[in-house]
Design an enzyme around this catalytic site. Structure first.
Site, PDB file in Angstrom:
ATOM      1  N   SER A   1       0.856  -1.191   0.000  1.00  0.00           N
ATOM      2  CA  SER A   1       0.000   0.000   0.000  1.00  0.00           C
ATOM      3  C   SER A   1       0.887   1.234   0.000  1.00  0.00           C
ATOM      4  O   SER A   1       1.694   1.430   0.916  1.00  0.00           O
ATOM      5  CB  SER A   1      -0.886   0.020   1.242  1.00  0.00           C
TER       6      SER A   1
ATOM      7  N   HIS B   1      -1.081  -1.174  -4.326  1.00  0.00           N
ATOM      8  CA  HIS B   1      -2.390  -0.898  -3.723  1.00  0.00           C
ATOM      9  C   HIS B   1      -2.492   0.602  -3.443  1.00  0.00           C
ATOM     10  O   HIS B   1      -1.659   1.161  -2.730  1.00  0.00           O
ATOM     11  CB  HIS B   1      -2.492  -1.716  -2.428  1.00  0.00           C
TER      12      HIS B   1
ATOM     13  N   ASP C   1      -4.786   3.566  -1.936  1.00  0.00           N
ATOM     14  CA  ASP C   1      -5.903   3.835  -1.027  1.00  0.00           C
ATOM     15  C   ASP C   1      -6.500   5.203  -1.303  1.00  0.00           C
ATOM     16  O   ASP C   1      -5.918   6.224  -0.944  1.00  0.00           O
ATOM     17  CB  ASP C   1      -5.412   3.754   0.424  1.00  0.00           C
TER      18      ASP C   1
ATOM     19  N   MET D   1      -9.156   7.865  -0.400  1.00  0.00           N
ATOM     20  CA  MET D   1     -10.009   8.207   0.756  1.00  0.00           C
ATOM     21  C   MET D   1     -10.585   9.600   0.565  1.00  0.00           C
ATOM     22  O   MET D   1      -9.885  10.505   0.094  1.00  0.00           O
ATOM     23  CB  MET D   1      -9.174   8.191   2.041  1.00  0.00           C
TER      24      MET D   1
ATOM     25  N   HIS E   1      -8.167   0.862  -4.147  1.00  0.00           N
ATOM     26  CA  HIS E   1      -9.084   0.602  -3.024  1.00  0.00           C
ATOM     27  C   HIS E   1      -9.821   1.898  -2.706  1.00  0.00           C
ATOM     28  O   HIS E   1      -9.235   2.819  -2.127  1.00  0.00           O
ATOM     29  CB  HIS E   1      -8.269   0.108  -1.814  1.00  0.00           C
TER      30      HIS E   1
ATOM     31  N   MET F   1     -12.137   4.063  -0.683  1.00  0.00           N
ATOM     32  CA  MET F   1     -12.822   4.270   0.591  1.00  0.00           C
ATOM     33  C   MET F   1     -13.575   5.584   0.471  1.00  0.00           C
ATOM     34  O   MET F   1     -13.173   6.614   1.029  1.00  0.00           O
ATOM     35  CB  MET F   1     -11.804   4.272   1.739  1.00  0.00           C
TER      36      MET F   1
ATOM     37  N   MET G   1     -11.403  -6.339   5.139  1.00  0.00           N
ATOM     38  CA  MET G   1     -10.584  -5.375   5.891  1.00  0.00           C
ATOM     39  C   MET G   1     -10.222  -5.983   7.242  1.00  0.00           C
ATOM     40  O   MET G   1     -11.096  -6.429   7.978  1.00  0.00           O
ATOM     41  CB  MET G   1     -11.360  -4.064   6.112  1.00  0.00           C
TER      42      MET G   1
ATOM     43  N   GLY H   1      -8.975   3.639   6.967  1.00  0.00           N
ATOM     44  CA  GLY H   1      -8.693   5.064   7.207  1.00  0.00           C
ATOM     45  C   GLY H   1      -7.226   5.375   7.380  1.00  0.00           C
ATOM     46  O   GLY H   1      -6.761   6.412   6.914  1.00  0.00           O
TER      47      GLY H   1
ATOM     48  N   ASP I   1      -6.363  -6.655   4.117  1.00  0.00           N
ATOM     49  CA  ASP I   1      -5.771  -5.316   4.118  1.00  0.00           C
ATOM     50  C   ASP I   1      -5.816  -4.722   5.513  1.00  0.00           C
ATOM     51  O   ASP I   1      -6.893  -4.501   6.061  1.00  0.00           O
ATOM     52  CB  ASP I   1      -6.559  -4.441   3.135  1.00  0.00           C
ATOM     53  N   GLY I   2      -4.620  -4.477   6.055  1.00  0.00           N
ATOM     54  CA  GLY I   2      -4.516  -3.799   7.336  1.00  0.00           C
ATOM     55  C   GLY I   2      -3.780  -4.623   8.370  1.00  0.00           C
ATOM     56  O   GLY I   2      -4.220  -5.709   8.742  1.00  0.00           O
ATOM     57  N   GLY I   3      -2.625  -4.122   8.780  1.00  0.00           N
ATOM     58  CA  GLY I   3      -1.872  -4.782   9.843  1.00  0.00           C
ATOM     59  C   GLY I   3      -1.249  -6.107   9.440  1.00  0.00           C
ATOM     60  O   GLY I   3      -0.939  -6.935  10.304  1.00  0.00           O
TER      61      GLY I   3
ATOM     62  N   SER J   1       2.779  -0.412   6.020  1.00  0.00           N
ATOM     63  CA  SER J   1       3.891  -0.055   6.908  1.00  0.00           C
ATOM     64  C   SER J   1       4.930  -1.166   6.998  1.00  0.00           C
ATOM     65  O   SER J   1       6.128  -0.887   7.064  1.00  0.00           O
ATOM     66  CB  SER J   1       3.368   0.326   8.293  1.00  0.00           C
TER      67      SER J   1
HETATM   68  C1  DX5 Z   1      -6.279   1.305   5.519  1.00  0.00           C
HETATM   69  C2  DX5 Z   1      -5.791   1.008   4.134  1.00  0.00           C
HETATM   70  C3  DX5 Z   1      -4.656   0.077   4.067  1.00  0.00           C
HETATM   71  C4  DX5 Z   1      -3.416   0.529   4.778  1.00  0.00           C
HETATM   72  C5  DX5 Z   1      -2.609  -0.677   5.125  1.00  0.00           C
HETATM   73  O1  DX5 Z   1      -7.459   2.009   5.436  1.00  0.00           O
HETATM   74  O2  DX5 Z   1      -6.846   0.455   3.366  1.00  0.00           O
HETATM   75  O3  DX5 Z   1      -4.373  -0.266   2.713  1.00  0.00           O
HETATM   76  O4  DX5 Z   1      -2.638   1.398   4.031  1.00  0.00           O
HETATM   77  O5  DX5 Z   1      -1.503  -0.254   5.839  1.00  0.00           O
HETATM   78  P1  DX5 Z   1      -0.809  -1.190   6.933  1.00  0.00           P
HETATM   79  O6  DX5 Z   1      -0.262  -2.372   6.210  1.00  0.00           O
HETATM   80  O7  DX5 Z   1       0.248  -0.306   7.505  1.00  0.00           O
HETATM   81  O8  DX5 Z   1      -1.875  -1.565   7.914  1.00  0.00           O
HETATM   82 ZN    ZN Z   2      -6.367  -0.401   1.393  1.00  0.00          ZN
END
Ligand code: DX5
Ligand code: ZN
Length: 219
Positions: free
Chosen positions: A6, A29, A31, A33, A62, A64, A133, A138, A171-173, A194
């Protein structure tokens, strides 16, 4: 097994050179928003168009954003590989998925942590990918919500029961500590922000994540 870094965790002032540091990725990816569907603001269509022009990898968009039915097709028209909208933000997800595919993009639908996978059941035959998710959308850098892993298994089971080949993205963490668990649960496409961007050697991290997912998926 596909790794999609991402770029939310990239340096926005140097995006083209940042893309060059993650070439081992299967796709990038992005994002999008709108400060409405989620409390954060990132890229719009003009930025995605510029990224599409310089990117050497497919773009996985993606969204959002609210009013996905109105705004999502415009992203597909930029020639990106796939467009993911949130099921919570679409009034007619079946029509929207068909529209995205008619333009030439893969169609995907996402569910927030509190949204049941059953919401995707009727739509699934129209989709190329579903996105579970694993954090509240966010922001990057959050910790994966453990209870979402069961949703990955449910989604895989639902697809199997329907005889569908749909990809399942998380997606996420996502980290090297939990990617094997996610792969065993049935995920095959992994977003990592990250964990990739913090690594000293980002390409090595991408390869490591893919290897861990492959080994777990086989077992
Ligand atoms: C959160 C995003 C993710 C985010 C993932 O809303 O959709 O794509 O960037 O980042 P990490 O891998 O750091 O959780
Ligand atoms: Zn995402």
């Amino acid at each position: 097994m596909h790794i999609h870094p991402s770029i939310l965790s990239a340096d926005f002032a140097n995006l083209e050179s940042e893309l060059g540091t993650i070439l081992n990725a299967d796709a990038y990816h992005v994002d999008v928003m709108d400060n409405h569907f989620v409390p954060n603001l990132t890229f719009g269509p003009q930025m995605v168009e510029s990224l599409q022009r310089v990117s050497k990898r497919d773009l996985d968009i993606h969204l959002m954003i609210t009013d996905a039915d109105i705004h999502a097709p415009g992203y597909a028209e930029l020639g990106v590989a796939s467009v993911t909208f949130h099921i919570e933000a679409s009034k007619d997800p079946i029509q929207l998925s068909r529209k995205l595919k008619s333009i030439g993009a893969k169609a995907a639908a996402a569910v927030k942590p509190a949204t049941s996978v059953n919401e995707l059941a009727e739509l699934m035959p129209e989709l190329d990918m579903i996105l579970i998710m694993t954090v509240e959308p966010g922001f990057g850098g959050q910790k994966l919500i453990e209870s979402t892993i069961a949703k990955v298994s449910q989604a895989r089971e639902l697809a199997r029961a329907k005889g569908l080949e749909v990809a399942i993205q998380v997606d996420g963490g996502v980290t090297e500590e939990n990617i094997a668990t996610l792969a065993r649960a049935g995920a095959d496409t992994f977003v990592a922000g990250s964990s990739v961007f913090r690594a000293v050697d980002r390409n090595r991290k991408i390869d490591l994540l893919r290897t861990l997912a492959q080994e777990a998926g086989r077992g």
